[in-house]
Structures are given as C-alpha cells and as structure tokens.
Design an enzyme around this catalytic site. Structure first.
Site, PDB file in Angstrom:
ATOM      1  N   ASP A  32       0.857  -1.187   0.000  1.00  0.00           N
ATOM      2  CA  ASP A  32       0.000   0.000   0.000  1.00  0.00           C
ATOM      3  C   ASP A  32       0.891   1.235   0.000  1.00  0.00           C
ATOM      4  O   ASP A  32       2.037   1.181   0.456  1.00  0.00           O
ATOM      5  CB  ASP A  32      -0.957   0.012   1.197  1.00  0.00           C
ATOM      6  CG  ASP A  32      -2.234   0.786   0.889  1.00  0.00           C
ATOM      7  OD1 ASP A  32      -3.297   0.163   0.725  1.00  0.00           O
ATOM      8  OD2 ASP A  32      -2.157   2.038   0.774  1.00  0.00           O
ATOM      9  N   GLU A 153     -14.218  -9.206  -7.852  1.00  0.00           N
ATOM     10  CA  GLU A 153     -14.502  -9.556  -6.455  1.00  0.00           C
ATOM     11  C   GLU A 153     -16.000  -9.371  -6.156  1.00  0.00           C
ATOM     12  O   GLU A 153     -16.591  -8.391  -6.585  1.00  0.00           O
ATOM     13  CB  GLU A 153     -13.658  -8.654  -5.541  1.00  0.00           C
ATOM     14  CG  GLU A 153     -13.852  -8.897  -4.076  1.00  0.00           C
ATOM     15  CD  GLU A 153     -13.623 -10.345  -3.702  1.00  0.00           C
ATOM     16  OE1 GLU A 153     -12.501 -10.829  -3.855  1.00  0.00           O
ATOM     17  OE2 GLU A 153     -14.588 -11.006  -3.254  1.00  0.00           O
ATOM     18  N   LEU A 155     -17.253  -9.914  -2.769  1.00  0.00           N
ATOM     19  CA  LEU A 155     -17.499  -9.873  -1.324  1.00  0.00           C
ATOM     20  C   LEU A 155     -18.415  -8.706  -0.969  1.00  0.00           C
ATOM     21  O   LEU A 155     -18.470  -7.706  -1.692  1.00  0.00           O
ATOM     22  CB  LEU A 155     -16.171  -9.734  -0.563  1.00  0.00           C
ATOM     23  CG  LEU A 155     -15.307  -8.488  -0.747  1.00  0.00           C
ATOM     24  CD1 LEU A 155     -15.829  -7.309   0.058  1.00  0.00           C
ATOM     25  CD2 LEU A 155     -13.889  -8.795  -0.353  1.00  0.00           C
ATOM     26  N   CYS A 262     -19.801   0.487  -3.911  1.00  0.00           N
ATOM     27  CA  CYS A 262     -19.924  -0.232  -5.193  1.00  0.00           C
ATOM     28  C   CYS A 262     -21.170   0.113  -6.001  1.00  0.00           C
ATOM     29  O   CYS A 262     -21.054   0.594  -7.131  1.00  0.00           O
ATOM     30  CB  CYS A 262     -19.871  -1.731  -4.944  1.00  0.00           C
ATOM     31  SG  CYS A 262     -18.244  -2.246  -4.359  1.00  0.00           S
TER      32      CYS A 262
HETATM   33  P1  NAD Z   1     -10.256   1.001  -0.894  1.00  0.00           P
HETATM   34  O1  NAD Z   1     -10.360   2.416  -1.264  1.00  0.00           O
HETATM   35  O2  NAD Z   1     -10.797   0.515   0.411  1.00  0.00           O
HETATM   36  O3  NAD Z   1      -8.706   0.552  -0.958  1.00  0.00           O
HETATM   37  C1  NAD Z   1      -7.817   0.889  -1.958  1.00  0.00           C
HETATM   38  C2  NAD Z   1      -6.391   0.867  -1.381  1.00  0.00           C
HETATM   39  O4  NAD Z   1      -5.447   0.983  -2.448  1.00  0.00           O
HETATM   40  C3  NAD Z   1      -6.094   2.009  -0.411  1.00  0.00           C
HETATM   41  O5  NAD Z   1      -5.591   1.482   0.811  1.00  0.00           O
HETATM   42  C4  NAD Z   1      -5.001   2.836  -1.129  1.00  0.00           C
HETATM   43  O6  NAD Z   1      -4.095   3.448  -0.246  1.00  0.00           O
HETATM   44  C5  NAD Z   1      -4.351   1.753  -1.975  1.00  0.00           C
HETATM   45  N1  NAD Z   1      -3.546   2.220  -3.127  1.00  0.00           N
HETATM   46  C6  NAD Z   1      -3.779   3.259  -3.968  1.00  0.00           C
HETATM   47  N2  NAD Z   1      -2.799   3.331  -4.904  1.00  0.00           N
HETATM   48  C7  NAD Z   1      -1.944   2.324  -4.651  1.00  0.00           C
HETATM   49  C8  NAD Z   1      -0.748   1.856  -5.270  1.00  0.00           C
HETATM   50  N3  NAD Z   1      -0.207   2.441  -6.322  1.00  0.00           N
HETATM   51  N4  NAD Z   1      -0.138   0.767  -4.741  1.00  0.00           N
HETATM   52  C9  NAD Z   1      -0.637   0.152  -3.657  1.00  0.00           C
HETATM   53  N5  NAD Z   1      -1.769   0.543  -3.031  1.00  0.00           N
HETATM   54  C10 NAD Z   1      -2.413   1.604  -3.516  1.00  0.00           C
HETATM   55  O7  NAD Z   1     -10.916   0.189  -2.092  1.00  0.00           O
HETATM   56  P2  NAD Z   1     -11.869  -1.108  -2.017  1.00  0.00           P
HETATM   57  O8  NAD Z   1     -13.188  -0.774  -1.423  1.00  0.00           O
HETATM   58  O9  NAD Z   1     -11.081  -2.256  -1.474  1.00  0.00           O
HETATM   59  O10 NAD Z   1     -12.129  -1.338  -3.584  1.00  0.00           O
HETATM   60  C11 NAD Z   1     -11.096  -1.707  -4.462  1.00  0.00           C
HETATM   61  C12 NAD Z   1     -11.712  -2.144  -5.768  1.00  0.00           C
HETATM   62  O11 NAD Z   1     -12.512  -3.321  -5.580  1.00  0.00           O
HETATM   63  C13 NAD Z   1     -12.640  -1.122  -6.429  1.00  0.00           C
HETATM   64  O12 NAD Z   1     -12.516  -1.231  -7.812  1.00  0.00           O
HETATM   65  C14 NAD Z   1     -14.024  -1.593  -5.997  1.00  0.00           C
HETATM   66  O13 NAD Z   1     -15.025  -1.214  -6.887  1.00  0.00           O
HETATM   67  C15 NAD Z   1     -13.853  -3.101  -6.006  1.00  0.00           C
HETATM   68  N6  NAD Z   1     -14.759  -3.822  -5.109  1.00  0.00           N
HETATM   69  C16 NAD Z   1     -14.993  -3.327  -3.859  1.00  0.00           C
HETATM   70  C17 NAD Z   1     -15.835  -4.042  -2.998  1.00  0.00           C
HETATM   71  C18 NAD Z   1     -16.157  -3.505  -1.623  1.00  0.00           C
HETATM   72  O14 NAD Z   1     -17.080  -4.032  -1.012  1.00  0.00           O
HETATM   73  N7  NAD Z   1     -15.452  -2.522  -1.124  1.00  0.00           N
HETATM   74  C19 NAD Z   1     -16.415  -5.264  -3.418  1.00  0.00           C
HETATM   75  C20 NAD Z   1     -16.108  -5.746  -4.682  1.00  0.00           C
HETATM   76  C21 NAD Z   1     -15.276  -5.009  -5.519  1.00  0.00           C
END
Ligand code: NAD
Length: 457
Positions: A32, A153, A155, A262
C-alpha cells in the site's frame, strides 16, 4: 502448489484477499502507498472494520505467511502473481477513474524480473484488462512474460472474510491457458466453484451482477412508494413475492436506497459504458434515478410533517451505509445530515463504529445552521429528542424496544429508513412511526410542534 503472491492495495478487497490467500497457504506480500496503514497492519491491527479479519491477520502474521510493505519493487519483483485491488472511484461524469490501476501497472512493469500473472480484482470497465496488459508491455523493463487476467470480487462489506472463504463462485477471465491454469492453481485450495470465461465477459459479469442487485433494490423501493399510496404493505408484498424461486427471497427489503462503495459507482459506470457505445441502458438508468429520490425520502416526509426542524433535537441512529462496516462511502446519512443541518437541527448521532469517520466530515459542534454531537449510546441520542431518523439497521439499534422511544423522546416521532419495527408494535407503544412502503402510524397530539415548545426547548 503454494505461490508467492503480491497484492496491490490493502482496502476492503485487497487486504481481505491477501489475508485469505495467506490463510490457505500462499506466501503473501501486501503493498500500500499509505505508510501509516502498513505500520498498523504489521502490528496485527486491521485498518478497516471487518468481522474476523483482525484475528486472521494476527494468525497469519505470526505464522509468517503474510507481510505488508510500501516497497512495491520488493513485493512485485519475484511474485508469481500480483493481484490489483486498488480503488476505481467515480469521476464527475460517472466513468470509472483508472488512475490508480495505471500507476500499479506501471510499477509492475518496472519491477518484475520473472514471468508473472497480473490479476485485476478491482471493478473495471470492459476492455480495461486488455489495456492494462498493453500498458505493462509498453513499460516492461525486463524480458519476462507478463499476462493479465480478470478476477472480479464479489465480497460484501461486513461479511468480507466469510464471503471470500465461502464465495458462491470465483470468476476467472483469461485469454490463455497459462493464465487460466495459474489462477486455477491459486484458487484450488479454496475448493470453490470456478467459472472460467474470457476477460471481457469476466469484467461484464461484475457490473451486470452489481447493477442487477441495485436494480432489484430500486424496484422494491419504487413498489414500496406505490404501496404507501394504495394502502398496501411492502413487507407483506415482499414476503408474498419471495416464495417464487425465479424472484428469490433476498434483496427484497425496501429502504432508503442503496449506498456503499460499489452500487452507486458501478451503476453509473455501466450507464457510462453503454452511452459510450451508443446504447441507452434504460433499466440501469431507472435504478439510478429511483435511488437518488429514495435516499432523501425520509427527509422529504419529515419536511412535510413538521413546520421546521430548526432548534429541534434530532436523534440520528446509524451513519454507515450498512451494518458491520465502518465505511461511509455513499451512505444515505451523508445525504440527510446536511439537509437536517441546513434546517438548523440539533443532531445527536449514534453509530456503534462509524461516528469517528463521520466526525471527519462533520466535526462535533456547530455545523452551518445546526449542530452535531456524537454519543456513545442510542439512549443519549433519544433522550428528550423531538424526532428520530434511523439510517442503518445495526443490531444495537434493532435491539431498542419500541417503548423506549415513547419513554425517552420528548415527542416520539420516528422516521425509520430500514423498516426495523413492526408498524403495530410502534402503534402499541404510542409512537408516531413513518417507515418505507408501509402505512404511517400518526399521533394526533404531536401532529405539530408548537412555536412555544420550540422556544422552550
Ligand atoms: P479502498 O479504497 O478501500 O482501498 C484501496 C487501497 O489501495 C487504499 O488502501 C489505497 O491506499 C491503496 N492504493 C492506492 N494506490 C496504490 C498503489 N499504487 N499501490 C498500492 N496501493 C495503492 O478500495 P476497495 O473498497 O477495497 O475497492 C477496491 C476495488 O474493488 C474497487 O474497484 C471496488 O469497486 C472493487 N470492489 C470493492 C468491494 C467492496 O465491497 N469494497 C467489493 C467488490 C469489488
């Protein structure tokens, strides 16, 4: 076979995936850009609230199967597979912002020294995996094979660990048997059903699934609003519908609309993709339009019922977009609280885990025309309150007895966005109760809060 896996991004998706990969035996390095987050995770503390996550982190940290770093080069260099789980937020035009994905793709291209599978877990528009692969090829420093596969994903926040370990299906989108086999091998220890398709279909499965669920919610909310007008009860209607297996029993609850990280962005992103391709995706557009109105439905009802909210003590129960998470992204509370403050409400807000995040947006004290105070107990919010809004169905909030509202509130006037209570129970308790898609229980004696009462409050 256990593999060396790197995960880019330790949010809800990346961290949970990384921890679960470690749990089934893979060697995992989570990356991260947030240094503080990495330190916290190294100490075995989860930066997000997810049931069971911290325990699994601590177990796998201790057993040496997972580690956390900001040093992406070290993490990606010799990984067998790199999962990308960074955010793809909404742009102002509704399209998905792929900046974070592009940054990671470039970092991978500059780091890898051996053949590697890059797996996009983030939700991305159809065709993005093709572009990521091309982008990596364009910037690749060493002469190694890098292929990209899609693995969307599914979840749900609040049950993320369970959903990952017991997923209904794993979607694999690949363009070669090499990529398909490697991803199958990674998921083999999970013993879950796998659906293997091409990359574009995998990307579309994610949007089509999320948008279908959003549409189901908006459909039930639309029917709920009609139920109120024609004297029907949405919960009875939903129960009657649920026996039809073609409809299913889940996602039939009416309420104040969908939120979270989402559904709102994924509906807009698919609508945008359709428009880009010259197609009008009318069903998804309808889901978006219904949801927009639904999110402020309670406020609209209260505004019709009360002369003013100015100076009234307003209890707000629940701030997060759903129970079981501290995530506030697109939470209906974020639409309603500013409207209440604009009217001069004196808000007392309770949420078992979301208050500190909410306070970052609306700090305690005077806010615009109104005030907001955060309390540790729902009872403190209800004590002497004139109005109560319920935005999240936390167990702690569902446990409040109908009588408690009558006993604690100055005027037991309740707007329940989650249909927590039976209408009859609230009627019996002597509360005035407005919910979604059901007939309101009115109390004549509190029909209008008098000017006198306002001044003396
Ligand atoms: P989030 O915002 O909670 O987490 C993203 C993380 O990526 C952050 O910790 C950020 O610091 C980090 N990051 C940014 N740039 C980076 C880099 N260059 N290298 C390493 N880390 C970096 O996001 P999320 O809710 O986990 O969602 C991520 C993706 O998954 C999105 O596309 C979302 O649509 C999808 N998704 C989310 C969910 C959900 O329930 N949250 C479910 C299914 C799919």
């Amino acid at each position: 076979m256990n593999m060396n896996i790197a995960v880019a991004g330790t949010g809800y998706v990346g961290l949970v995936a990384g921890v679960c990969f470690a749990e089934v035996g893979h060697q995992v390095m989570c990356v991260d850009i947030d240094k503080e987050k990495v330190e916290v995770m190294k100490a075995g503390i989860s930066p997000i609230y997810e049931d069971g996550l911290e325990e699994l982190m601590q177990k796998n940290n201790a057993e040496g199967r997972i580690d956390y770093t900001t040093d992406y080069q070290k993490a990606y260099r010799e990984a067998d597979a790199i999962f990308i789980g960074v955010g793809t937020p909404e742009r102002s035009d509704g399209s998905a912002d792929l900046t974070y994905i592009a940054t990671v793709a470039r970092q991978i291209a500059e780091s890898v020294v051996k053949d590697c599978l890059v797996v996009v877990k983030s939700t991305v528009p159809v065709g993005t995996n093709d572009k990521v692969e091309q982008f990596i090829q364009d910037f690749l420093v060493n002469d190694v094979k890098v292929e990209v596969a899609s693995n969307p994903e599914f979840l749900a926040q609040g049950t993320a660990v369970y959903d990952t370990l017991h997923a209904k299906r794993i979607i694999i989108g690949s363009e070669s048997t090499w990529a398909e086999d490697r991803l199958m091998e990674i998921y083999q220890p999970f013993h879950l059903p796998i659906v293997s398709v091409n990359r574009r279909s995998a990307e579309m499965i994610k949007y089509a699934s999320n948008d279908f669920l959003a549409l189901k919610i908006s459909y039930m909310n639309d029917i709920a609003n009609l139920c109120e007008l024609v004297g029907a009860d949405i919960q009875d209607v939903a129960e009657g519908m649920s026996y039809d297996e073609r409809i299913g029993a889940k996602f039939l609850n009416a309420g104040i609309g969908y939120g979270g990280s989402c559904f709102p962005k994924d509906t807009k992103a698919l609508d945008y993709i359709a428009k880009q391709n010259g197609y009008a995706l009318d069903t998804v557009k309808a889901a978006i339009d219904v949801n927009k109105k639904q999110r402020i439905m309670l406020f609209t009802k209260a505004s019709k019922r009360l002369i003013t909210l100015n100076g009234l003590k307003v209890a707000v129960l629940g701030l997060t977009f759903k129970p079981g998470t501290d995530d506030l992204r697109e939470a209906p509370s974020l639409d309603n609280v500013p409207l209440l403050l604009e009217q001069g409400a004196d808000i007392y807000a309770y949420d078992p885990v979301g208050a500190s995040n909410f306070a970052k947006v609306y700090p305690e004290g005077k806010n615009g025309n109104g005030r907001i105070t955060y309390v540790d107990q729902a009872a403190e919010a209800l004590e002497d309150a004139n109005v109560c809004f319920i935005f999240t169905e936390w167990g702690e909030i569902k446990a409040i007895e109908p009588d408690t509202y009558k006993r604690l509130m100055r005027t037991p006037l309740i707007y329940d966005g989650r249909n927590i209570y039976k209408v009859q129970d609230m009627e019996r308790a002597g509360a005035e109760y407005h919910s979604i898609g059901r007939q309101a229980v009115m109390r004549k004696e509190v029909k209008e809060i008098s000017e006198h009462e306002l001044q003396t409050h």
